[in-house]
Design a protein around this motif. Structure first.
Motif, PDB file in Angstrom:
ATOM      1  N   LEU A  46       0.732  -1.127  -0.152  1.00  0.00           N
ATOM      2  CA  LEU A  46      -0.193   0.054   0.205  1.00  0.00           C
ATOM      3  C   LEU A  46       0.566   0.669   0.276  1.00  0.00           C
ATOM      4  N   ALA A  47       1.869   1.079   0.674  1.00  0.00           N
ATOM      5  CA  ALA A  47       2.898   2.626   0.589  1.00  0.00           C
ATOM      6  C   ALA A  47       2.885   1.988  -0.818  1.00  0.00           C
ATOM      7  N   ALA A  48       3.558   1.680  -1.661  1.00  0.00           N
ATOM      8  CA  ALA A  48       4.139   1.953  -2.393  1.00  0.00           C
ATOM      9  C   ALA A  48       2.628   2.946  -4.015  1.00  0.00           C
ATOM     10  N   GLN A  49       1.505   2.110  -3.044  1.00  0.00           N
ATOM     11  CA  GLN A  49       0.774   2.233  -4.707  1.00  0.00           C
ATOM     12  C   GLN A  49       0.161   4.117  -3.759  1.00  0.00           C
ATOM     13  N   VAL A  50       0.549   4.537  -3.057  1.00  0.00           N
ATOM     14  CA  VAL A  50      -0.101   5.992  -2.572  1.00  0.00           C
ATOM     15  C   VAL A  50       1.309   6.554  -2.636  1.00  0.00           C
ATOM     16  N   THR A  51       2.363   6.102  -2.769  1.00  0.00           N
ATOM     17  CA  THR A  51       3.452   6.625  -3.200  1.00  0.00           C
ATOM     18  C   THR A  51       2.732   7.088  -4.990  1.00  0.00           C
ATOM     19  N   ALA A  52       3.115   5.888  -5.745  1.00  0.00           N
ATOM     20  CA  ALA A  52       2.672   6.528  -6.823  1.00  0.00           C
ATOM     21  C   ALA A  52       1.901   7.122  -7.044  1.00  0.00           C
ATOM     22  N   THR A  53       0.355   7.415  -6.079  1.00  0.00           N
ATOM     23  CA  THR A  53      -0.319   8.551  -6.164  1.00  0.00           C
ATOM     24  C   THR A  53       0.176   9.829  -6.314  1.00  0.00           C
ATOM     25  N   LEU A  54       0.879   9.591  -5.339  1.00  0.00           N
ATOM     26  CA  LEU A  54       1.896  11.172  -4.819  1.00  0.00           C
ATOM     27  C   LEU A  54       2.487  11.761  -6.321  1.00  0.00           C
ATOM     28  N   GLN A  55       3.540  10.602  -6.595  1.00  0.00           N
ATOM     29  CA  GLN A  55       4.089  10.712  -8.383  1.00  0.00           C
ATOM     30  C   GLN A  55       2.918  11.644  -8.914  1.00  0.00           C
ATOM     31  N   THR A  56       1.421  10.212  -9.345  1.00  0.00           N
ATOM     32  CA  THR A  56       0.932  10.875 -10.399  1.00  0.00           C
ATOM     33  C   THR A  56       0.589  12.900 -10.475  1.00  0.00           C
ATOM     34  N   PHE A  57      -0.051  12.799  -8.799  1.00  0.00           N
ATOM     35  CA  PHE A  57      -0.468  14.307  -8.692  1.00  0.00           C
ATOM     36  C   PHE A  57       0.095  15.735  -8.399  1.00  0.00           C
ATOM     37  N   THR A  58       1.669  14.879  -8.008  1.00  0.00           N
ATOM     38  CA  THR A  58       2.830  15.872  -8.430  1.00  0.00           C
ATOM     39  C   THR A  58       3.707  16.378  -9.676  1.00  0.00           C
ATOM     40  N   ALA A  59       2.990  15.667 -10.342  1.00  0.00           N
ATOM     41  CA  ALA A  59       3.548  15.632 -11.990  1.00  0.00           C
ATOM     42  C   ALA A  59       3.660  17.512 -12.050  1.00  0.00           C
ATOM     43  N   PHE A  60       2.533  18.376 -11.787  1.00  0.00           N
ATOM     44  CA  PHE A  60       3.020  19.140 -11.938  1.00  0.00           C
ATOM     45  C   PHE A  60       3.269  20.868 -11.033  1.00  0.00           C
ATOM     46  N   SER A  61       3.958  20.161  -9.846  1.00  0.00           N
ATOM     47  CA  SER A  61       4.543  20.729  -8.618  1.00  0.00           C
ATOM     48  C   SER A  61       5.373  19.811  -8.201  1.00  0.00           C
ATOM     49  N   ALA A  62       5.908  19.535  -9.157  1.00  0.00           N
ATOM     50  CA  ALA A  62       6.961  17.951  -8.797  1.00  0.00           C
ATOM     51  C   ALA A  62       8.497  19.329  -8.331  1.00  0.00           C
ATOM     52  N   GLN A  63       9.134  20.626  -8.616  1.00  0.00           N
ATOM     53  CA  GLN A  63      10.203  20.673  -8.067  1.00  0.00           C
ATOM     54  C   GLN A  63       9.704  21.632  -6.601  1.00  0.00           C
ATOM     55  N   ASP A  64       8.627  21.173  -6.084  1.00  0.00           N
ATOM     56  CA  ASP A  64       8.565  22.476  -5.039  1.00  0.00           C
ATOM     57  C   ASP A  64       7.417  21.252  -4.077  1.00  0.00           C
ATOM     58  N   VAL A  65       7.577  19.923  -4.146  1.00  0.00           N
ATOM     59  CA  VAL A  65       6.800  18.742  -3.212  1.00  0.00           C
ATOM     60  C   VAL A  65       7.763  17.478  -3.734  1.00  0.00           C
ATOM     61  N   ARG A  66       8.409  17.290  -2.040  1.00  0.00           N
ATOM     62  CA  ARG A  66       9.453  15.944  -2.355  1.00  0.00           C
ATOM     63  C   ARG A  66       8.516  14.662  -1.096  1.00  0.00           C
ATOM     64  N   PHE A  67       8.611  14.128  -1.723  1.00  0.00           N
ATOM     65  CA  PHE A  67       7.776  12.281  -0.835  1.00  0.00           C
ATOM     66  C   PHE A  67       9.265  11.142  -0.836  1.00  0.00           C
ATOM     67  N   GLU A  68       9.557  10.510  -0.068  1.00  0.00           N
ATOM     68  CA  GLU A  68      10.077   9.672   0.156  1.00  0.00           C
ATOM     69  C   GLU A  68       9.013   8.476   0.803  1.00  0.00           C
ATOM     70  N   ASN A  69       9.371   6.934   0.063  1.00  0.00           N
ATOM     71  CA  ASN A  69       8.541   5.905   0.448  1.00  0.00           C
ATOM     72  C   ASN A  69       9.564   5.233   1.752  1.00  0.00           C
ATOM     73  N   ILE A  70       9.446   5.398   2.992  1.00  0.00           N
ATOM     74  CA  ILE A  70      10.780   4.510   3.568  1.00  0.00           C
ATOM     75  C   ILE A  70      10.477   2.912   4.006  1.00  0.00           C
ATOM     76  N   SER A  71       8.782   2.458   3.319  1.00  0.00           N
ATOM     77  CA  SER A  71       9.079   1.224   3.857  1.00  0.00           C
ATOM     78  C   SER A  71       9.555  -0.054   3.585  1.00  0.00           C
ATOM     79  N   ARG A  72      10.408   0.271   2.310  1.00  0.00           N
ATOM     80  CA  ARG A  72      10.701  -1.291   2.238  1.00  0.00           C
ATOM     81  C   ARG A  72      11.819  -1.352   2.790  1.00  0.00           C
TER      82      ARG A  72
END
Ligand code: ADP
Ligand code: MG
Length: 242
Positions: free
Chosen positions: A112-138
């Motif tokens: 689920l962490a991977a899925q949520v991270t993928a969703t973050l990726q999709t919805f920051t497509a136009f703001s990637a410079q301004d928000v950073r996220f990391e999945n540390i569940s692995r």
């Protein structure tokens, strides 16, 4: 500003608030950053789902929310969009502080962490410079996680177990946290993470917004309330399971 209650849906406001022909809320009537709306447009979603139409305004207003809505009802975006909006606003402000982790999203499994991270990726497509996220569940070398957390990503996605591990080693910093999400909260509790949640709750600064999502919530509500709302503050309960 009028207080929303759980039965409110966002009202149309000026140009931005065009309601669909059905009279239902639209994504543009939600007061979200234009870069998020651009990403939503890219997904070609017709309209927000009920948990999104009701949950997003509540979360944007800073309320604590405990939402119950069935699987597939769009709960991920109901918390991701308001959190990203708050982060983009804060990161755009003139006296921007040093990088801080301001949102922690806890999920029961690394899948689920991977899925949520993928969703973050999709919805920051136009703001990637301004928000950073990391999945540390692995599971990975400590040095790798350390380097990924070294610059305090805005959003961290983790299982409670991993979050606790890195919190205890001072690798994950929660001192500036502003939003805590527990997704699939029933599973998080049923997978035996209660003790980890206790430690995380104890590490939170005051004033953290708490958003909890679940498909089913029964006795879990009491457990979550005891863990995270012991100060008497009560979350708005959004029950869309009917
Ligand atoms: P839940 O967490 O409630 O089980 P998800 O957030 O995983 O649901 O969303 C389920 C699916 O619905 C995902 O594929 C997501 O992309 C899609 N979805 C989310 N919001 C909308 C929407 N407003 N319109 C259409 N599809 C949506
Ligand atoms: Mg979900």
């Amino acid at each position: 500003k009028r207080k929303l209650n759980e039965n409110d849906v966002p009202e149309a406001v000026g140009d931005k608030g065009v309601k669909g022909a059905s009279g239902k809320a639209t994504f543009t009537s939600l007061d979200l950053d234009s870069r998020l709306l651009q990403a939503i447009t890219g997904e070609k979603f017709a309209a927000p789902t009920p948990v999104q139409a009701k949950g997003i305004p509540l979360a944007l207003s800073g309320k604590d929310v405990l939402a119950r809505a069935k699987t597939g009802s769009g709960k991920t975006l109901a918390y991701i969009l308001p959190i990203l909006d708050a982060i983009l606003k804060r990161n755009a402000s003139a006296n921007k502080q040093a990088k801080q982790t301001t949102a922690l999203i806890l999920v029961p499994t690394k899948e689920l962490a991977a899925q949520v991270t993928a969703t973050l990726q999709t919805f920051t497509a136009f703001s990637a410079q301004d928000v950073r996220f990391e999945n540390i569940s692995r599971k990975e070398d400590a040095a790798v996680t350390r380097s990924r957390l070294a610059e305090s990503p805005d959003v961290v996605v983790a299982t409670p177990g991993r979050a606790t591990q890195w919190l205890n080693q001072d690798v994950l910093q929660l001192g500036e946290l502003k939003h805590l999400v527990i997704d699939e909260a029933d599973l998080v509790l049923n997978y035996g993470y209660e003790e980890d949640l206790q430690g995380i709750a104890a590490a939170l600064p005051s004033g953290v917004q708490k958003i909890m999502m679940s498909a089913t919530l029964r006795t879990e509500v009491d457990t979550l309330t005891a863990l995270f709302f012991s100060d008497g503050a009560k979350p708005t309960i959004l029950d869309l399971s009917a």
